[in-house]
Design a protein around this motif. Structure first.
Motif, PDB file in Angstrom:
ATOM      1  N   ASP A 292       0.965  -1.168  -0.024  1.00  0.00           N
ATOM      2  CA  ASP A 292      -0.215   0.105  -0.249  1.00  0.00           C
ATOM      3  C   ASP A 292       0.833   1.258   0.228  1.00  0.00           C
ATOM      4  O   ASP A 292       0.583   2.267  -0.525  1.00  0.00           O
ATOM      5  CB  ASP A 292      -0.962   0.095   1.321  1.00  0.00           C
ATOM      6  CG  ASP A 292      -1.836  -1.250   1.070  1.00  0.00           C
ATOM      7  OD1 ASP A 292      -2.151  -1.703   0.017  1.00  0.00           O
ATOM      8  OD2 ASP A 292      -2.284  -1.546   2.248  1.00  0.00           O
ATOM      9  N   GLY A 293       2.065   1.136   0.658  1.00  0.00           N
ATOM     10  CA  GLY A 293       2.860   2.323   0.641  1.00  0.00           C
ATOM     11  C   GLY A 293       3.468   2.637  -0.600  1.00  0.00           C
ATOM     12  O   GLY A 293       3.525   3.807  -0.938  1.00  0.00           O
ATOM     13  N   VAL A 294       3.672   1.728  -1.524  1.00  0.00           N
ATOM     14  CA  VAL A 294       3.998   2.069  -2.686  1.00  0.00           C
ATOM     15  C   VAL A 294       2.870   2.849  -3.431  1.00  0.00           C
ATOM     16  O   VAL A 294       3.669   3.981  -4.112  1.00  0.00           O
ATOM     17  CB  VAL A 294       4.045   0.608  -3.925  1.00  0.00           C
ATOM     18  CG1 VAL A 294       4.250   0.935  -5.200  1.00  0.00           C
ATOM     19  CG2 VAL A 294       4.953  -0.365  -3.060  1.00  0.00           C
ATOM     20  N   GLU A 333     -11.148  -7.789  -2.020  1.00  0.00           N
ATOM     21  CA  GLU A 333      -9.720  -7.887  -2.633  1.00  0.00           C
ATOM     22  C   GLU A 333      -9.595  -7.051  -3.967  1.00  0.00           C
ATOM     23  O   GLU A 333      -8.604  -6.671  -4.362  1.00  0.00           O
ATOM     24  CB  GLU A 333      -9.284  -9.061  -2.994  1.00  0.00           C
ATOM     25  CG  GLU A 333      -8.591  -9.960  -1.902  1.00  0.00           C
ATOM     26  CD  GLU A 333      -9.366 -10.243  -0.726  1.00  0.00           C
ATOM     27  OE1 GLU A 333     -10.651 -10.332  -0.947  1.00  0.00           O
ATOM     28  OE2 GLU A 333      -8.884 -10.866   0.311  1.00  0.00           O
ATOM     29  N   PHE A 334     -10.813  -6.543  -4.564  1.00  0.00           N
ATOM     30  CA  PHE A 334     -10.934  -6.139  -5.619  1.00  0.00           C
ATOM     31  C   PHE A 334     -10.041  -4.452  -5.429  1.00  0.00           C
ATOM     32  O   PHE A 334      -9.652  -3.777  -6.491  1.00  0.00           O
ATOM     33  CB  PHE A 334     -12.392  -5.650  -6.226  1.00  0.00           C
ATOM     34  CG  PHE A 334     -12.890  -4.493  -5.817  1.00  0.00           C
ATOM     35  CD1 PHE A 334     -13.111  -3.954  -4.489  1.00  0.00           C
ATOM     36  CD2 PHE A 334     -13.637  -3.659  -6.833  1.00  0.00           C
ATOM     37  CE1 PHE A 334     -13.813  -2.943  -4.178  1.00  0.00           C
ATOM     38  CE2 PHE A 334     -14.148  -2.499  -6.434  1.00  0.00           C
ATOM     39  CZ  PHE A 334     -14.127  -2.027  -4.822  1.00  0.00           C
ATOM     40  N   ILE A 335      -9.894  -4.028  -4.307  1.00  0.00           N
ATOM     41  CA  ILE A 335      -9.219  -2.931  -3.795  1.00  0.00           C
ATOM     42  C   ILE A 335      -8.063  -3.092  -4.234  1.00  0.00           C
ATOM     43  O   ILE A 335      -7.040  -2.137  -4.933  1.00  0.00           O
ATOM     44  CB  ILE A 335      -9.192  -2.568  -2.398  1.00  0.00           C
ATOM     45  CG1 ILE A 335      -9.197  -0.881  -2.434  1.00  0.00           C
ATOM     46  CG2 ILE A 335      -8.362  -2.942  -1.686  1.00  0.00           C
ATOM     47  CD1 ILE A 335     -10.665  -0.363  -3.022  1.00  0.00           C
ATOM     48  N   THR A 336      -7.373  -4.341  -4.080  1.00  0.00           N
ATOM     49  CA  THR A 336      -5.875  -4.497  -4.408  1.00  0.00           C
ATOM     50  C   THR A 336      -5.624  -4.448  -5.762  1.00  0.00           C
ATOM     51  O   THR A 336      -4.785  -3.918  -6.476  1.00  0.00           O
ATOM     52  CB  THR A 336      -5.373  -6.005  -3.950  1.00  0.00           C
ATOM     53  OG1 THR A 336      -6.111  -5.916  -2.879  1.00  0.00           O
ATOM     54  CG2 THR A 336      -3.744  -6.214  -3.798  1.00  0.00           C
ATOM     55  N   LEU A 337      -6.696  -4.747  -6.704  1.00  0.00           N
ATOM     56  CA  LEU A 337      -6.633  -5.059  -7.927  1.00  0.00           C
ATOM     57  C   LEU A 337      -6.828  -3.614  -8.607  1.00  0.00           C
ATOM     58  O   LEU A 337      -5.771  -3.235  -9.452  1.00  0.00           O
ATOM     59  CB  LEU A 337      -7.883  -5.912  -8.510  1.00  0.00           C
ATOM     60  CG  LEU A 337      -8.269  -5.890 -10.186  1.00  0.00           C
ATOM     61  CD1 LEU A 337      -8.999  -7.276  -9.876  1.00  0.00           C
ATOM     62  CD2 LEU A 337      -8.661  -4.893 -10.542  1.00  0.00           C
ATOM     63  N   LEU A 338      -7.477  -2.731  -7.831  1.00  0.00           N
ATOM     64  CA  LEU A 338      -7.477  -1.349  -8.664  1.00  0.00           C
ATOM     65  C   LEU A 338      -5.981  -0.612  -8.021  1.00  0.00           C
ATOM     66  O   LEU A 338      -5.730  -0.135  -8.990  1.00  0.00           O
ATOM     67  CB  LEU A 338      -8.471  -0.586  -7.735  1.00  0.00           C
ATOM     68  CG  LEU A 338      -9.930  -1.058  -8.094  1.00  0.00           C
ATOM     69  CD1 LEU A 338     -11.022   0.039  -7.252  1.00  0.00           C
ATOM     70  CD2 LEU A 338     -10.146  -0.969  -9.511  1.00  0.00           C
ATOM     71  N   GLN A 339      -5.743  -1.019  -6.839  1.00  0.00           N
ATOM     72  CA  GLN A 339      -4.033  -0.424  -6.786  1.00  0.00           C
ATOM     73  C   GLN A 339      -3.210  -0.656  -7.818  1.00  0.00           C
ATOM     74  O   GLN A 339      -2.341   0.316  -8.204  1.00  0.00           O
ATOM     75  CB  GLN A 339      -3.660  -0.990  -5.353  1.00  0.00           C
ATOM     76  CG  GLN A 339      -4.489  -0.262  -4.261  1.00  0.00           C
ATOM     77  CD  GLN A 339      -3.959  -0.770  -2.940  1.00  0.00           C
ATOM     78  OE1 GLN A 339      -4.831  -1.368  -2.036  1.00  0.00           O
ATOM     79  NE2 GLN A 339      -2.470  -1.073  -2.568  1.00  0.00           N
ATOM     80  N   ILE A 343      -0.955   2.120 -10.121  1.00  0.00           N
ATOM     81  CA  ILE A 343       0.474   2.106  -9.989  1.00  0.00           C
ATOM     82  C   ILE A 343       0.955   1.908 -11.546  1.00  0.00           C
ATOM     83  O   ILE A 343       1.645   2.589 -12.108  1.00  0.00           O
ATOM     84  CB  ILE A 343       0.958   0.869  -9.226  1.00  0.00           C
ATOM     85  CG1 ILE A 343       0.624   1.130  -7.795  1.00  0.00           C
ATOM     86  CG2 ILE A 343       2.716   1.033  -9.527  1.00  0.00           C
ATOM     87  CD1 ILE A 343       1.458   0.131  -6.990  1.00  0.00           C
ATOM     88  N   LEU A 344       0.385   1.075 -12.401  1.00  0.00           N
ATOM     89  CA  LEU A 344       0.511   1.092 -13.971  1.00  0.00           C
ATOM     90  C   LEU A 344       0.479   2.419 -14.273  1.00  0.00           C
ATOM     91  O   LEU A 344       1.221   2.610 -15.190  1.00  0.00           O
ATOM     92  CB  LEU A 344      -0.528  -0.009 -14.534  1.00  0.00           C
ATOM     93  CG  LEU A 344       0.123  -1.345 -14.498  1.00  0.00           C
ATOM     94  CD1 LEU A 344      -1.219  -2.177 -15.261  1.00  0.00           C
ATOM     95  CD2 LEU A 344       1.204  -1.684 -15.145  1.00  0.00           C
ATOM     96  N   ILE A 345      -0.761   2.896 -14.118  1.00  0.00           N
ATOM     97  CA  ILE A 345      -0.769   4.385 -15.028  1.00  0.00           C
ATOM     98  C   ILE A 345       0.265   5.328 -14.452  1.00  0.00           C
ATOM     99  O   ILE A 345       0.878   6.015 -15.414  1.00  0.00           O
ATOM    100  CB  ILE A 345      -2.479   4.816 -14.363  1.00  0.00           C
ATOM    101  CG1 ILE A 345      -3.417   3.697 -15.178  1.00  0.00           C
ATOM    102  CG2 ILE A 345      -2.422   6.147 -15.255  1.00  0.00           C
ATOM    103  CD1 ILE A 345      -4.748   4.067 -14.840  1.00  0.00           C
TER     104      ILE A 345
ATOM    105  N   LEU B 104       0.458  -7.098  -7.670  1.00  0.00           N
ATOM    106  CA  LEU B 104      -0.752  -6.533  -6.779  1.00  0.00           C
ATOM    107  C   LEU B 104      -1.997  -6.845  -7.394  1.00  0.00           C
ATOM    108  O   LEU B 104      -2.871  -7.265  -6.883  1.00  0.00           O
ATOM    109  CB  LEU B 104      -0.314  -4.966  -6.534  1.00  0.00           C
ATOM    110  CG  LEU B 104      -0.936  -4.538  -5.246  1.00  0.00           C
ATOM    111  CD1 LEU B 104      -0.353  -5.094  -4.153  1.00  0.00           C
ATOM    112  CD2 LEU B 104      -0.286  -2.826  -5.132  1.00  0.00           C
ATOM    113  N   PHE B 105      -2.230  -6.503  -8.760  1.00  0.00           N
ATOM    114  CA  PHE B 105      -3.429  -6.536  -9.503  1.00  0.00           C
ATOM    115  C   PHE B 105      -3.581  -8.047  -9.553  1.00  0.00           C
ATOM    116  O   PHE B 105      -4.883  -8.386  -9.421  1.00  0.00           O
ATOM    117  CB  PHE B 105      -2.956  -6.052 -11.068  1.00  0.00           C
ATOM    118  CG  PHE B 105      -4.009  -6.460 -11.917  1.00  0.00           C
ATOM    119  CD1 PHE B 105      -5.233  -5.782 -11.970  1.00  0.00           C
ATOM    120  CD2 PHE B 105      -3.821  -7.403 -12.993  1.00  0.00           C
ATOM    121  CE1 PHE B 105      -6.047  -6.149 -13.021  1.00  0.00           C
ATOM    122  CE2 PHE B 105      -4.998  -7.722 -13.578  1.00  0.00           C
ATOM    123  CZ  PHE B 105      -5.813  -7.090 -14.047  1.00  0.00           C
TER     124      PHE B 105
END
Lengths: 388, 338, 336
Positions: A292-294, A333-339, A343-345, B104-105
């Protein structure tokens, strides 16, 4: 042209500068757009999987504000990710990629548990000693990937991920064999001493003094990075390590020291979490706040000043998702997916520089057109972008 | 203790487990080797494996065919590799950071999908998924010891062995191998030689996606018979460390992944003599780090000795390999004369 | 050779090189280019090496740099027997020795890639020598880090300002302070920096070295090549060092800035600094230097105590490895 005033501009001037300086404004806009995009994407996912998407969406977006308890919980949830976010700001300023903060945080929590369970100290002193010890442990662990990189060119991300497994298993071992409460059916340490708990900020909520400590650390890390010689060394090393070495900055020690400080902050974060929120160590798995820190550090553009804002945003998403998943059929867990998507963007230079590239292209076209019209003067055809 | 270890090392069962634990690591390590040779770090291998493991289980459960499951799993894995390529190569993102993002995804995404389908977050046991067959080899299975080690292994263990040959061939024999190495060593020179580095990198990403996909499917459809959350257990990361130990070759990958496999298999035994399982679980990761350090130490030492010998005129000039690439073949060496 | 095989198969080959040996070995015809212009084309069989090297070097008027004769002082830096082997196993530096004296510019000429870069990097601590020693003002600093050499009074203008000489994303101010942020005038108590003092000092350098910018807070990346180089020179020339190791001071810099930089270098010499000047611009080294060494294949092949006693033609022969002084003559560079 050369009359540069050494005086620092006032606060208002810097705000004005922020909104007129497109190089600063545009990244902020992109960051905001990425955050909004992630939320929209989350809503989209809810509509795909949920049987009652409207309620779920409402719970996700408004959940944190629907109840006072939830809002306080949001503030509490900001605490650990503020610590890991700050720790990663330092690493990213150095242009390293290590995720060793995960180990620092987890081991910090273990060390704090040991002190919280075993030592008898006066209230106030007790959590303070635990934080210091946890910070030192976290700091020492933090240096490992940097040392491996400097001495043996080990990719710091890879080695830190290995270490994260090692320290996670080692931590569970310590809890199981030395601190376990055998009266509990689930894995838990013996309860902390009463003196170990941080005071609550608001009665009957979870909001604890750790929130203040986190806020203090935001200020401290900002000062550390932008006002001290160590911060200067770290930023210059990150900006160009070859230049830093050439200028005489001891880049190896700087990297190791920066990792120590980063791990120290992570370790303290783990201790604060333990003494603020829990009565015993009850993590069944690693909460992995470093990941999450990332995103907190990236949304803050590795500037500690903005960490509270991005930590608030992430905590808002997480608390919303938590509230929604408890009352509906969408997994948290869908929140992790969004995270991951955010980051990708944010990691994509082409996206980050979209406005700038467009602006430069437009300028260049305008200049060309001006030349074609036979207009004199070499107008401001800016050369390459700022990237090197 | 010595007796115990000797007992383990002579046990056919131990070596059976070694092969079984090495296979998935070997497959992903090969994937890491081939992308690294082209100069791109695929940190998303972990995510690739996770998606492959989950997709394999789901598709095999719905179609009843482990083969369709595996195909779908490989496709899912390749998709992740392609997303990495899209962001890292087309949108100028930092490849390592993209890898972190994709992992992560994938960690969240696989659990999200599993829960949405089954209502369970931890394990896919409610899905009637299929298993990739285990292979009993007639005659060989009757050979004492050897038969017990190699007969009855999963098909994918054999696939891993084949993959070594294929990747070795790709890297050393085929034109594409020269292109991969040229791209990895000097991108400008590669461009000058008419190679499209982006294409080459995408090719290696797809290859690594296929390899990670096979490995992922093995984890949920052979090694175990279910998908569990976080089933890859860091193997994708281990592969990136093992890749360095492998020194950029397919053969090296065998040894590198054996370090992990031997320790991983030993863990089962050590548990039996009462060592704490937590410490044993940490062992493979610790040994991977140590293996990395030892190999780098040896390489650095060898290089400094060679330099000294060169200086003293004991060796012909230009007989050093570039240090950073770590053991790439000399074939591409002499290009930069002018 | 593969090239000859290719030729015999009927391929047309364009071979680009600055090494005469190669040209005379492989080629049938040769064209000489200088400053983006074609100078001449010959059949290799009909032309001698002398003519080609003359054309390569050119005969332009020397850039007039007015300077007094050097009054060389004591030796301040003595390097002995330096060696370096690059990652491909090529000995880039092969047992090189030289000494630098106060109030003297020692020029290093040579075709690019003959060991000059490695020499500079070893003298300034950026690379490690495999043999020999670097002694600065009587102190052995062999294979010490750049920081130690800087503290001993060695400033360094790196040949590549983009990758080494500056940190492009950092501000001009941060770039100017990178070697001195820890000095007492900039560092307060408990590790705090005196940002105002740093800004003041940076602003002064910006003014004296005529760095054209809107503000010292803007990133170096936003400057033109010439101004970027002035950032490097502004920092190194105000470092209060006794020894200046200068590599390619005017590469890719506009004419106005070149003149400015040359004047500054002479000023530094007149203030008593010992200067090592490496440049691939032969005119520049010849007109600036008091003494000269010539490098070829990682070795010093010639030393001229008085730079004005040689000609560009003669230097060209040494640079291309066609001529070599005897060890005694070369050894004079140590002034023992």
């Amino acid at each position: 042209m050369n009359n540069i005033k050494a005086k620092r501009p006032g606060p208002l001037a810097s705000v004005r500068l922020f909104f007129t300086d497109r190089d600063k404004l545009e990244p902020a806009v992109i960051t905001l757009l990425a955050a909004i995009f992630a939320i929209l994407m989350g809503v989209g996912l809810i509509f795909i999987v949920s049987k009652d998407p409207v309620t779920s969406t409402k719970n996700f977006l408004l959940g944190p504000f629907l109840r006072t308890y939830n809002f306080y919980y949001l503030l509490v949830a900001m605490v650990p990710i503020t610590f890991t976010g700050l720790a990663l700001c330092i690493i990213y300023q150095l242009k390293y990629m290590s995720l060793i903060v995960d180990s620092s945080f987890y081991t910090g929590a273990i060390v704090a548990t040991a002190i919280g369970v075993r030592l008898a100290l006066p209230a106030g002193w007790h959590p303070a000693v635990a934080m210091l010890a946890a910070g030192l442990a976290g700091g020492l662990i933090g240096t490992l990937p940097a040392i491996l990189k400097i001495k043996w060119r080990a990719n710091e991300l890879v080695s830190s991920l290995m270490f994260n497994y090692v320290f996670y298993f080692f931590g569970s071992f310590v809890i199981l064999y030395f601190l376990r409460d055998r009266n509990q059916t689930i894995l838990a340490s013996m309860p902390f001493q009463k003196t170990f708990a941080l005071p609550k900020l608001v009665e009957n909520t979870q909001l604890h003094a750790g929130f203040i400590i986190a806020a203090v650390f935001v200020v401290l890390v900002s000062i550390f990075l932008f006002r001290t010689k160590w911060g200067y060394q770290i930023r210059i090393t990150g900006a160009n390590p070859k230049f830093a070495a050439y200028a005489g900055i001891p880049v190896a020690s700087v990297a190791i020291f920066a990792h120590f400080v980063s791990g120290f902050i992570g370790g303290i974060g783990g201790a604060v979490e333990m003494s603020g929120l829990y009565r015993a160590f009850i993590w069944q798995m690693n909460p992995s706040y470093a990941w999450d820190g990332v995103i907190v550090a990236m949304l803050a553009r590795k500037n500690p000043k903005f960490v509270p804002v991005s930590a608030f945003f992430l905590a808002y998403m997480r608390v919303g998702a938590d509230f929604m998943s408890r009352r509906g059929d969408v997994a948290f867990e869908f929140i992790t997916l969004l995270q991951g998507i955010i980051i990708l963007i944010l990691a994509s230079d082409k996206i980050a520089n979209y406005f700038k590239a467009r602006r430069l292209r437009r300028n260049a076209l305008a200049a060309e057109a001006a030349l074609a019209d036979g207009a004199t003067g070499i107008s401001g055809v800016a050369g390459k972008g700022g990237r090197a | 203790m010595i007796e115990f270890i000797a007992g383990v090392f002579t046990s056919s069962n131990y070596w059976f487990i070694v092969l079984r634990s090495t296979a998935p690591i070997l497959l992903v390590t090969l994937g890491a080797v081939i992308t690294e040779q082209a100069g791109i770090k695929n940190m998303a291998l972990e995510g690739s494996m996770l998606w492959a493991a989950l997709t394999g289980v789901i598709v095999s459960a719905f179609t009843g065919s482990p083969w369709l499951g595996m195909l779908a799993g490989i496709l899912a894995s390749v998709t992740i590799a392609l997303i990495l390529g899209l962001f890292a190569l087309k949108l100028d993102a930092n490849a390592v950071l993209c890898g972190v993002a994709l992992n992560l995804f994938s960690t969240g995404g696989t659990v999200f999908v599993l829960y949405s389908l089954t209502g369970d977050k931890g394990i896919s046991s409610s899905l009637p998924s299929k298993i990739i067959p285990f292979i009993k080899i007639p005659f060989v299975e009757n050979i004492p010891w050897i038969g017990k080690v190699i007969s009855g292994q999963n098909l994918i263990v054999w696939l891993a062995a084949i993959a070594v040959v294929v990747i070795h061939f790709i890297l050393n024999r085929a034109t594409i191998g020269r292109r991969i190495k040229a791209t990895g060593e000097n991108i400008e020179a590669a461009k000058a030689a008419g190679i499209d580095p982006i294409k080459v990198k995408f090719f290696t990403l797809i290859a690594s996606g296929i390899l990670a996909g096979i490995a992922g499917c093995f984890l949920s459809m052979g090694y175990t018979s279910n998908f569990t959350s976080g089933i890859a257990a860091g193997r994708g990361y281990v592969a990136n460390a093992a890749q360095v130990v492998a020194g950029g070759t397919a053969i090296g990958a065998i040894f590198a992944s054996l370090i992990f496999g031997l320790t991983d298999a030993m863990a089962t035994y050590l548990q039996n003599i009462g060592l704490p399982p937590e410490l044993i679980q940490a062992l493979p990761y610790l040994v991977t780090i140590l293996g990395f350090i030892v190999v780098t130490l040896i390489r650095d030492r060898r290089e400094s000795i060679r330099k000294r010998q060169l200086l003293e005129g004991k060796l012909p000039k230009g007989s050093l390999k570039p240090a950073a690439v770590g053991g790439g073949n000399g074939a591409a060496g002499g290009g930069g004369a002018a | 050779m593969e090239l000859q095989v290719l030729r015999s198969h009927g391929h047309t080959i364009i071979f680009i090189s600055h090494k005469l040996n190669e040209i005379f070995k492989f080629c049938d015809r040769v064209s000489v280019m200088r400053d983006g212009k074609l100078i001449g084309t010959h059949n290799v069989a009909d032309v001698d090496r002398q003519t080609i090297s003359n054309e390569m070097v050119g005969r332009e008027v020397l850039l007039s740099v007015s300077k007094d004769k050097a009054k060389a002082g004591d030796k301040v830096l003595v390097a002995k027997d330096l060696s370096y082997i690059d990652d491909f196993g090529i000995p880039a530096l092969d047992h090189v020795s030289l000494a630098l004296r106060k109030s003297e510019i020692l020029g290093v000429v040579g075709v690019d890639g003959n060991g000059q870069s490695e020499l500079v990097r070893i003298l300034t601590g950026s690379a490690r020598t495999l043999s020999g020693s670097v002694v600065v003002k009587g102190k052995d600093l062999t294979n010490q880090k750049p920081g130690a050499l800087r503290r001993a009074g060695v400033a360094h203008i790196a040949e590549d300002r983009m990758t080494v000489g500056t940190a492009l994303p950092a501000s001009i101010e941060d770039n100017l302070m990178a070697d001195r942020y820890f000095h007492p005038e900039y560092k307060g108590r408990a590790g705090f920096l005196k940002r105002a003092a740093m800004a003041q000092a940076a602003a002064e350098i910006v003014t004296t070295f005529d760095i054209r910018c809107k503000s010292a807070k803007q990133p170096v990346a936003s400057l033109s090549g010439g101004n970027m180089q002035k950032v490097v020179i502004g920092r190194e020339f105000t470092a209060d060092a006794d020894i200046l190791v200068i590599a390619q001071p005017t590469r890719g810099v506009d004419v106005g800035a070149i003149e400015f930089i040359h004047k500054r270098i002479i000023e530094m010499r007149d203030q008593g600094k010992a200067i090592l000047l490496v440049s691939s611009d032969l005119q520049e080294v010849m007109s600036m230097s008091d003494s000269l060494v010539v490098m070829n294949s990682g070795k010093i092949v010639a030393y001229f105590e008085d730079a004005s006693t040689t000609t560009d033609k003669e230097l060209g022969l040494y640079m291309l490895g066609l001529k070599k002084q005897n060890p005694e003559e070369i050894g004079k560079v140590l002034h023992e």
